[in-house]
Design an enzyme around this catalytic site. Structure first.
Site, PDB file in Angstrom:
ATOM      1  N   ASP A 167     -41.596  22.258   5.331  1.00  0.00           N
ATOM      2  CA  ASP A 167     -42.905  21.845   4.823  1.00  0.00           C
ATOM      3  C   ASP A 167     -43.829  23.054   4.681  1.00  0.00           C
ATOM      4  OD1 ASP A 167     -41.977  19.292   4.919  1.00  0.00           O
ATOM      5  OD2 ASP A 167     -43.476  18.511   6.322  1.00  0.00           O
TER       6      ASP A 167
ATOM      7  N   THR B 187     -45.808  14.407   2.108  1.00  0.00           N
ATOM      8  CA  THR B 187     -45.036  13.222   1.722  1.00  0.00           C
ATOM      9  C   THR B 187     -45.668  11.938   2.272  1.00  0.00           C
ATOM     10  OG1 THR B 187     -43.581  13.631   3.600  1.00  0.00           O
ATOM     11  CG2 THR B 187     -42.845  14.403   1.478  1.00  0.00           C
ATOM     12  N   THR B 188     -46.109  11.971   3.527  1.00  0.00           N
ATOM     13  CA  THR B 188     -46.723  10.779   4.109  1.00  0.00           C
ATOM     14  C   THR B 188     -47.993  10.430   3.335  1.00  0.00           C
ATOM     15  OG1 THR B 188     -45.953  11.657   6.211  1.00  0.00           O
ATOM     16  CG2 THR B 188     -47.359   9.731   6.309  1.00  0.00           C
TER      17      THR B 188
ATOM     18  N   ASP C  27     -41.843  12.934   9.768  1.00  0.00           N
ATOM     19  CA  ASP C  27     -41.869  13.369   8.380  1.00  0.00           C
ATOM     20  C   ASP C  27     -41.643  12.173   7.458  1.00  0.00           C
ATOM     21  OD1 ASP C  27     -41.833  15.625   6.450  1.00  0.00           O
ATOM     22  OD2 ASP C  27     -39.868  14.802   6.005  1.00  0.00           O
TER      23      ASP C  27
HETATM   24  P1  ADP Z   1     -47.820  14.760   5.241  1.00  0.00           P
HETATM   25  O1  ADP Z   1     -46.408  14.302   5.272  1.00  0.00           O
HETATM   26  O2  ADP Z   1     -48.635  13.997   4.254  1.00  0.00           O
HETATM   27  O3  ADP Z   1     -47.966  16.229   5.132  1.00  0.00           O
HETATM   28  P2  ADP Z   1     -48.700  15.102   7.935  1.00  0.00           P
HETATM   29  O4  ADP Z   1     -48.215  14.311   9.078  1.00  0.00           O
HETATM   30  O5  ADP Z   1     -48.227  16.495   7.793  1.00  0.00           O
HETATM   31  O6  ADP Z   1     -48.418  14.291   6.641  1.00  0.00           O
HETATM   32  O7  ADP Z   1     -50.281  15.086   8.012  1.00  0.00           O
HETATM   33  C1  ADP Z   1     -51.082  15.751   7.058  1.00  0.00           C
HETATM   34  C2  ADP Z   1     -52.528  15.388   7.251  1.00  0.00           C
HETATM   35  O8  ADP Z   1     -52.984  15.791   8.542  1.00  0.00           O
HETATM   36  C3  ADP Z   1     -53.396  16.104   6.245  1.00  0.00           C
HETATM   37  O9  ADP Z   1     -54.355  15.222   5.735  1.00  0.00           O
HETATM   38  C4  ADP Z   1     -54.035  17.216   7.061  1.00  0.00           C
HETATM   39  O10 ADP Z   1     -55.291  17.612   6.550  1.00  0.00           O
HETATM   40  C5  ADP Z   1     -54.161  16.556   8.408  1.00  0.00           C
HETATM   41  N1  ADP Z   1     -54.241  17.521   9.497  1.00  0.00           N
HETATM   42  C6  ADP Z   1     -53.335  18.445   9.844  1.00  0.00           C
HETATM   43  N2  ADP Z   1     -53.748  19.160  10.917  1.00  0.00           N
HETATM   44  C7  ADP Z   1     -54.952  18.667  11.250  1.00  0.00           C
HETATM   45  C8  ADP Z   1     -55.904  18.962  12.278  1.00  0.00           C
HETATM   46  N3  ADP Z   1     -55.689  19.924  13.165  1.00  0.00           N
HETATM   47  N4  ADP Z   1     -57.029  18.231  12.315  1.00  0.00           N
HETATM   48  C9  ADP Z   1     -57.246  17.267  11.420  1.00  0.00           C
HETATM   49  N5  ADP Z   1     -56.401  16.933  10.446  1.00  0.00           N
HETATM   50  C10 ADP Z   1     -55.268  17.621  10.349  1.00  0.00           C
HETATM   51 MG    MG Z   2     -47.451  17.797   6.406  1.00  0.00          MG
END
Ligand code: ADP
Ligand code: MG
Length: 548
Positions: free
Chosen positions: A394, A96-97, A63
């Site tokens: 989240d 957040t990322t 996270d």
């Molecule tokens: P954040 O902290 O920004 O939410 P995450 O680690 O949760 O970061 O990653 C979010 C990103 O991963 C988003 O761009 C989302 O569209 C992408 N994502 C989540 N699940 C999938 C999936 N199954 N396939 C492709 N992209 C995904």
């Molecule tokens: Mg996320």
């Protein structure tokens, strides 16, 4: 860098000063370093970080906000980047990322424009225009979601949970459903829309069992035990008094002395105390309460009287839990026993003390029309449980903002590719030097699909080229990076969707932070108290994480 010598400079002796392009270079390097640090943790195939605090506490997470928070960065620019993550966390709860990554790449690309002698105010202006246009584009491509579209809301929860790489397995769908249900229970209708205060979803967690044993409780779980062994441990049809005042004889604030000169006086003093405590319990009984939650202490003797009257009591309940209890049971928190009346009592179908993983907990359940609920999470170990909690938080944020805004977009980087594509068209219309900044902005958004592709072991450039080609066709704007199967695919069909607000907030806070950092052309740091070089060109070394 200039080190001030006494008298020569207007700045205090021993201070350090970095000006102009050097200052910008340092700040950009640090902002970019922070983004690079969390880059590999994006998406469901993102890697985790293990953070060890000075005290030896271990946090394993992917996270973004948590990583940055645990690192205790101390360079001011790194702090601004942490703020970006925190704002995103507060406003949306997810993304957040993404927000920090975009910010880092906006800075990096700005650095390249600065090298081409484009002034930082021109860049900032171009970025601002791009952010405004990106916001409009997002509105254009967003899709509607209604509050009863359970499948869509569940997908949104699933994606938010799923991008934390915790092995929930089959439990993921189940937890996603619990999240959607809990958000809907606390949601209120207001001015024709919906409003959700996520504070009303309490998260209580205990290790042991698997995540599949997690539960949604229409009421509150309190991590306390019933105060006296003689009290009932289970009460059906509970009538609940919530007391802010202690059930004790309050000692006076000032130093008071009671002079007792004879055994008789002592006896009557004790009797007097006893009578007061008994009166307190009689009062509670007279209004019809059979359960008491007290924010303060309960005297041993009062406990005894309560037990004799078959009244269950819990003491030293947190203020936040008292508020949640009030919300769940429709009780009113009373600050003085004299004010307590039967109208103040709350109701619950069942209150029971249960032993969970060796600890007693009080479950306040079956509350009618509860406006506060509890997600009771289980997982095998402390670390997994903490990460499950972060994923759930989240997801609660994601589902809530999707319901409040009624809009969602497609994930897997496809939204970023589409926004970038349309921004490039827009840039040519704007012309001038700002055009270059708008293009740089569009290129910064590419970091999301590129990083997702890399995390899936795909070639980042090939993937980007293929995505751009696909997005030229209006029918293909939902094509993104399928990280699970390592290929370019329609992410809408795959159900990889996210609330619109995640993307909007990420772009707006990243742009604001970037422009703020770009405007700085003079860093004046006071003489460090001991060692260290704050603001110095130690660059990324200016961060002093309690890790690495
Ligand atoms: P954040 O902290 O920004 O939410 P995450 O680690 O949760 O970061 O990653 C979010 C990103 O991963 C988003 O761009 C989302 O569209 C992408 N994502 C989540 N699940 C999938 C999936 N199954 N396939 C492709 N992209 C995904
Ligand atoms: Mg996320």
């Amino acid at each position: 860098m200039v080190r001030a010598e006494g008298g020569q400079n207007a700045i205090p002796e021993g201070s350090q000063r970095v000006i102009g392009r050097d200052a910008q270079r340092i700040n950009i390097a640090i902002g970019y370093a922070v983004a690079s640090l969390i880059r590999t943790s994006l998406g469901p195939k993102g890697m985790d970080k293990m953070l060890v605090s000075e005290l030896g506490d271990v946090v394993i997470t992917n996270d973004g906000a948590t990583i940055l928070d645990e690192m205790n960065v101390d360079h001011p620019v790194a702090k601004i980047m942490v703020e970006v993550a925190k704002t995103q966390d507060k406003e949306v709860g997810d993304g957040t990322t993404t927000s920090v990554l975009i910010s880092g790449y906006l800075l990096k690309n700005a650095g390249e424009l600065l090298d081409q002698s484009i002034h930082s105010t021109t860049i900032a202006k171009g970025y601002k225009l791009a952010a405004i246009r990106a916001n409009e584009i997002l509105d254009e491509i967003a899709l509607p979601v209604k509050v009863d579209d359970d499948e869509i809301l569940k997908s949104i929860a699933n994606v938010a949970i799923g991008s934390k790489s915790i092995g929930l397995g089959d439990a993921k769908d189940y937890i996603a459903k619990l999240i959607v249900d809990s958000v809907k229970l606390v949601m209120v209708e207001r001015d024709g829309g919906y409003y959700i205060d996520t504070e009303h979803i309490k998260i209580e967690k205990k290790t042991g069992e698997s995540a599949a044993e997690s539960k949604l409780i229409r009421g509150i779980v309190i991590d306390k035990e019933v105060v006296h062994s003689g009290m009932p441990k289970k009460i059906d049809d509970a009538k609940i008094a919530l007391l802010e005042c202690p059930l004790e004889i309050e000692k006076t604030e000032t130093d008071a002395r009671i002079e007792i000169t004879s055994p008789e006086q002592m006896q009557s003093f004790l009797e007097q105390e006893e009578k007061m405590l008994k009166n307190m319990v009689d009062k509670i009984k007279s209004v019809g309460a059979n359960v008491v939650f007290c924010q303060k202490g309960i005297d041993d003797l009062a406990q005894h009287y309560l037990a004799k009257n078959r009244i269950m009591a819990v003491r030293r309940v947190k203020k936040s839990d008292m508020d949640k209890l009030a919300n769940a049971t429709h009780a009113r928190v009373v600050s003085s026993l004299d004010d307590l009346s039967s109208d103040d009592l709350g109701r619950a179908g069942l209150i029971e003390e249960r032993k969970v993983a060796g600890d007693e907990m009080v479950f306040v359940e079956k509350c009618k029309d509860a406006k506060s609920v509890t997600l009771f999470l289980r997982a095998s170990t402390e670390q997994v449980l903490d990460e499950v909690e972060r994923a759930v938080v989240d997801a609660i944020g994601a589902v809530s903002s999707a319901i409040e805004d009624g809009k969602y977009v497609i994930g897997g980087g496809c939204t970023e590719v589409e926004v970038a594509q349309r921004l490039r068209d827009y840039a040519t219309k704007i012309g001038g030097r700002e055009q270059l900044a708008i293009q740089a902005f569009a290129n910064a958004l590419d970091v999301i699909p590129r990083t997702l592709a890399e995390s899936a072991g795909m070639d980042a450039i090939d993937t980007l080229v293929s995505l751009r080609a696909k997005h030229k066709d209006k029918n293909n704007i939902t094509v993104g990076v399928d990280v699970v199967n390592s290929k370019v695919d329609d992410m809408k069909k795959q159900g990889v969707i996210e609330p619109l607000r995640v993307k909007k907030q990420a772009i707006s806070s990243a742009t604001e932070a970037t422009n703020m950092i770009l405007r700085i052309d003079d860093i004046i740091s006071a003489k460090p108290k001991s060692g260290g070089m704050p603001g110095g060109p130690g660059g990324p070394g200016g961060m002093s994480p309690g890790m690495m």
